[in-house]
Every structure is written in structure tokens, then in C-alpha cells.
Design a protein around this motif. Structure first.
Motif, PDB file in Angstrom:
ATOM      1  N   LYS A  47       0.776  -1.620   0.153  1.00  0.00           N
ATOM      2  CA  LYS A  47       0.067  -0.372   0.346  1.00  0.00           C
ATOM      3  C   LYS A  47       1.160   1.327  -0.306  1.00  0.00           C
ATOM      4  N   SER A  48       0.508   1.950  -0.935  1.00  0.00           N
ATOM      5  CA  SER A  48       1.640   3.674  -1.156  1.00  0.00           C
ATOM      6  C   SER A  48       1.190   4.506   0.448  1.00  0.00           C
ATOM      7  N   GLY A  49       1.912   5.579   0.394  1.00  0.00           N
ATOM      8  CA  GLY A  49       1.936   6.363   0.888  1.00  0.00           C
ATOM      9  C   GLY A  49       2.375   7.396   1.180  1.00  0.00           C
ATOM     10  N   ILE A  50       1.827   9.013   2.118  1.00  0.00           N
ATOM     11  CA  ILE A  50       2.833   9.568   1.402  1.00  0.00           C
ATOM     12  C   ILE A  50       3.567   9.585   3.036  1.00  0.00           C
ATOM     13  N   PRO A  51       4.972  10.371   3.087  1.00  0.00           N
ATOM     14  CA  PRO A  51       6.516  10.262   3.374  1.00  0.00           C
ATOM     15  C   PRO A  51       6.680  10.851   4.616  1.00  0.00           C
ATOM     16  N   ILE A  52       6.171  10.345   5.661  1.00  0.00           N
ATOM     17  CA  ILE A  52       6.337  11.464   6.553  1.00  0.00           C
ATOM     18  C   ILE A  52       7.585  11.196   7.763  1.00  0.00           C
ATOM     19  N   MET A  53       8.513  10.115   7.693  1.00  0.00           N
ATOM     20  CA  MET A  53       9.790  10.928   8.496  1.00  0.00           C
ATOM     21  C   MET A  53      10.578   9.816   7.197  1.00  0.00           C
ATOM     22  N   TYR A  86       5.752   9.828  -3.115  1.00  0.00           N
ATOM     23  CA  TYR A  86       4.914   8.754  -3.120  1.00  0.00           C
ATOM     24  C   TYR A  86       4.566   8.422  -3.959  1.00  0.00           C
ATOM     25  N   ALA A  87       4.618   8.641  -5.562  1.00  0.00           N
ATOM     26  CA  ALA A  87       4.561   7.800  -6.361  1.00  0.00           C
ATOM     27  C   ALA A  87       5.794   6.346  -6.506  1.00  0.00           C
ATOM     28  N   LYS A  88       6.398   7.049  -6.230  1.00  0.00           N
ATOM     29  CA  LYS A  88       7.619   5.378  -5.583  1.00  0.00           C
ATOM     30  C   LYS A  88       6.959   4.432  -5.131  1.00  0.00           C
ATOM     31  N   THR A  89       6.371   4.465  -4.459  1.00  0.00           N
ATOM     32  CA  THR A  89       5.697   4.098  -3.592  1.00  0.00           C
ATOM     33  C   THR A  89       4.542   3.424  -4.309  1.00  0.00           C
ATOM     34  N   ASN A  94       2.202  -1.374  -6.815  1.00  0.00           N
ATOM     35  CA  ASN A  94       1.187  -1.591  -8.096  1.00  0.00           C
ATOM     36  C   ASN A  94      -0.297  -0.865  -7.609  1.00  0.00           C
ATOM     37  N   GLU A  95      -0.271   0.418  -7.216  1.00  0.00           N
ATOM     38  CA  GLU A  95      -0.825   1.468  -7.606  1.00  0.00           C
ATOM     39  C   GLU A  95      -1.741   1.982  -8.740  1.00  0.00           C
ATOM     40  N   SER A  96      -2.479   2.941  -8.968  1.00  0.00           N
ATOM     41  CA  SER A  96      -2.880   4.010  -9.543  1.00  0.00           C
ATOM     42  C   SER A  96      -2.641   5.486  -8.973  1.00  0.00           C
ATOM     43  N   PHE A  97      -1.565   6.661 -10.152  1.00  0.00           N
ATOM     44  CA  PHE A  97      -1.768   7.607  -9.187  1.00  0.00           C
ATOM     45  C   PHE A  97      -1.999   8.707 -10.214  1.00  0.00           C
ATOM     46  N   GLY A 112      10.481   6.409 -16.411  1.00  0.00           N
ATOM     47  CA  GLY A 112      11.089   4.823 -17.110  1.00  0.00           C
ATOM     48  C   GLY A 112      10.553   4.131 -16.095  1.00  0.00           C
ATOM     49  N   GLU A 113      10.804   4.271 -14.927  1.00  0.00           N
ATOM     50  CA  GLU A 113      10.472   3.193 -13.475  1.00  0.00           C
ATOM     51  C   GLU A 113       8.712   2.671 -13.728  1.00  0.00           C
ATOM     52  N   ALA A 114       8.653   3.665 -13.881  1.00  0.00           N
ATOM     53  CA  ALA A 114       6.549   3.198 -14.328  1.00  0.00           C
ATOM     54  C   ALA A 114       6.436   2.450 -15.045  1.00  0.00           C
ATOM     55  N   SER A 115       6.914   2.629 -16.129  1.00  0.00           N
ATOM     56  CA  SER A 115       6.837   2.147 -17.528  1.00  0.00           C
ATOM     57  C   SER A 115       7.506   0.785 -17.518  1.00  0.00           C
ATOM     58  N   LYS A 116       8.576   0.791 -16.814  1.00  0.00           N
ATOM     59  CA  LYS A 116       8.705  -0.649 -16.407  1.00  0.00           C
ATOM     60  C   LYS A 116       8.342  -1.806 -15.627  1.00  0.00           C
ATOM     61  N   LYS A 117       7.103  -1.306 -15.345  1.00  0.00           N
ATOM     62  CA  LYS A 117       6.532  -1.997 -14.439  1.00  0.00           C
ATOM     63  C   LYS A 117       5.230  -2.066 -14.926  1.00  0.00           C
ATOM     64  N   GLY A 118       4.690  -1.797 -16.013  1.00  0.00           N
ATOM     65  CA  GLY A 118       3.516  -1.672 -17.168  1.00  0.00           C
ATOM     66  C   GLY A 118       2.555  -1.068 -16.723  1.00  0.00           C
ATOM     67  N   TYR A 119       3.034   0.567 -16.551  1.00  0.00           N
ATOM     68  CA  TYR A 119       2.257   1.192 -16.172  1.00  0.00           C
ATOM     69  C   TYR A 119       1.322   1.917 -17.525  1.00  0.00           C
ATOM     70  N   ASN A 120       0.599   2.354 -17.244  1.00  0.00           N
ATOM     71  CA  ASN A 120       0.012   3.112 -19.067  1.00  0.00           C
ATOM     72  C   ASN A 120       0.434   4.403 -18.407  1.00  0.00           C
ATOM     73  N   VAL A 121       1.511   4.751 -18.971  1.00  0.00           N
ATOM     74  CA  VAL A 121       1.774   6.284 -18.227  1.00  0.00           C
ATOM     75  C   VAL A 121       1.052   7.414 -19.324  1.00  0.00           C
ATOM     76  N   VAL A 122       0.266   8.124 -19.255  1.00  0.00           N
ATOM     77  CA  VAL A 122      -0.134   9.420 -19.927  1.00  0.00           C
ATOM     78  C   VAL A 122       0.326  10.731 -19.785  1.00  0.00           C
TER      79      VAL A 122
END
Length: 186
Positions: A47-53, A86-89, A94-97, A112-122
Motif C-alpha cells: 500500500k502506498s503512502g505519504i512519506p512522513i519521516m 509517494y509515487a515510487k511507493t 502497484n497502485e494507480s496515481f 521510465g520506472e513506471a513504464s518498466k513496471k507495466g504502467y500506462n503512463v499518460v
């Protein structure tokens, strides 16, 4: 200054309420208390999340379903310290954002990272449309109509036209608004 507000994540309340009034007190949470609340980022996050610390070389995120308010001036580099981590988490989990990336730096770093993981980057760039991926919000309705799914196409078009033509109580006579929406849908 820079800061992140997330409900009362950083605040630790203690004390007792008395009959005559409030005897509660508050203080900032310690690193140890925050580590109990937050999730340490590793390669197996689900699960993704906002970096706090950040502690040494570890990042801790709030992966709850809370809303987060980020207050920062231009020197805080929110994109580098919060948005991109956050986007890297999200990619790891494997969540959309969606990122509102005015200067394109997040796109450059994450594409590049998202495309390699199979994301459809728009990429939608309304300032430089020639550098943008194209999107046609009516295309799906058109395809549904051509496949003989007229009711589904009409429902989709009705939904789109409510966003375009809706006027909240602008007049007591909705005739012209209704005519615009009917023309759009047909």
C-alpha cells in the motif's frame, strides 16, 4: 517553513478529563511513537503512502486512508521530498496515481520506472499540447455506440455533459441548459 499536516499524527495527547474541565495536554510524538504508527518502506509494501519521516536510511510512510495537507514554500522542494517518493511507493505497491506536474520533473523521473513496471503512463500537457499524449473523452462513447451499446453510450455522454453544462440554480428556467445537454448527447 515546510510542514505536513495529517490529522493529529504528530500530536500525542495525554492526561485525564476532569469533571470541572479539560485536564488534557499535548506534545509532539517521539520518533519511537511515530515508528509504531507509520509503515517502514521496503520492497514488499502493498500500500502506498505519504512519506512522513526519514530515519537514517529508512523512510516511513502513512499508508492510512487519511487526507494529507502539505504546506510549503518554494524552497521546500515538495516534489523531490514528498510527491516523487509517494509515487515510487505507489509504483512498488502497484497502485494507480495521478500527479499534477507543472514543470515535468516528476514525469522525467518516474516515467521510465513506471513504464518498466507495466504502467500506462499518460502525459497531458495543456501548456505544450504538442508534447502531450492526446485524449478524447468522447472516444469510449463513440466505440460503445458503434458496438450497438447505445444505452451505455448515452449514459456516458449524459455523465460527461453534466460536467460541461451543469449550472447550479443559474435560472429558474432550465430550458436552455436542457436543450444544450440534449443536443450534446444526440
Amino acid at each position: 517553513g515546510c510542514g505536513i499536516g495529517n490529522d493529529t499524527l504528530y500530536i500525542k495527547s495525554y492526561g485525564k478529563e476532569s469533571e470541572g474541565g479539560d485536564n488534557m495536554d499535548s506534545r509532539w510524538s517521539t520518533r519511537e511513537e511515530m515508528k509504531e504508527i507509520l509503515t517502514e518502506v521496503n520492497d514488499n509494501i502493498t500500500k502506498s503512502g505519504i512519506p512522513i519521516m526519514y530515519d537514517e536510511d529508512k523512510m516511513y510512510i502513512d499508508d492510512s486512508d487519511k487526507h494529507t495537507l502539505i504546506i510549503a514554500n518554494n524552497q521546500c522542494n515538495v516534489q523531490k521530498s514528498i510527491i516523487i517518493p509517494y509515487a515510487k511507493t505507489a509504483i512498488t505497491a502497484n497502485e494507480s496515481f495521478i500527479i499534477n506536474d507543472i514543470n515535468g520533473k516528476a514525469y522525467e523521473e518516474l516515467n521510465g520506472e513506471a513504464s518498466k513496471k507495466g504502467y500506462n503512463v499518460v502525459k497531458l500537457d495543456f501548456i505544450k499540447p504538442n508534447e502531450s499524449d492526446k485524449i478524447n473523452p468522447l472516444l469510449l462513447a463513440y466505440k460503445l455506440y458503434k458496438e450497438g451499446k447505445e444505452n451505455s453510450a448515452t449514459v456516458l455522454l449524459d455523465s460527461i455533459n453534466k460536467y460541461i453544462f451543469y449550472e447550479e440554480n443559474k435560472s429558474s428556467d432550465p430550458f436552455w441548459t436542457n436543450m444544450c445537454t440534449n443536443l450534446f448527447t444526440s
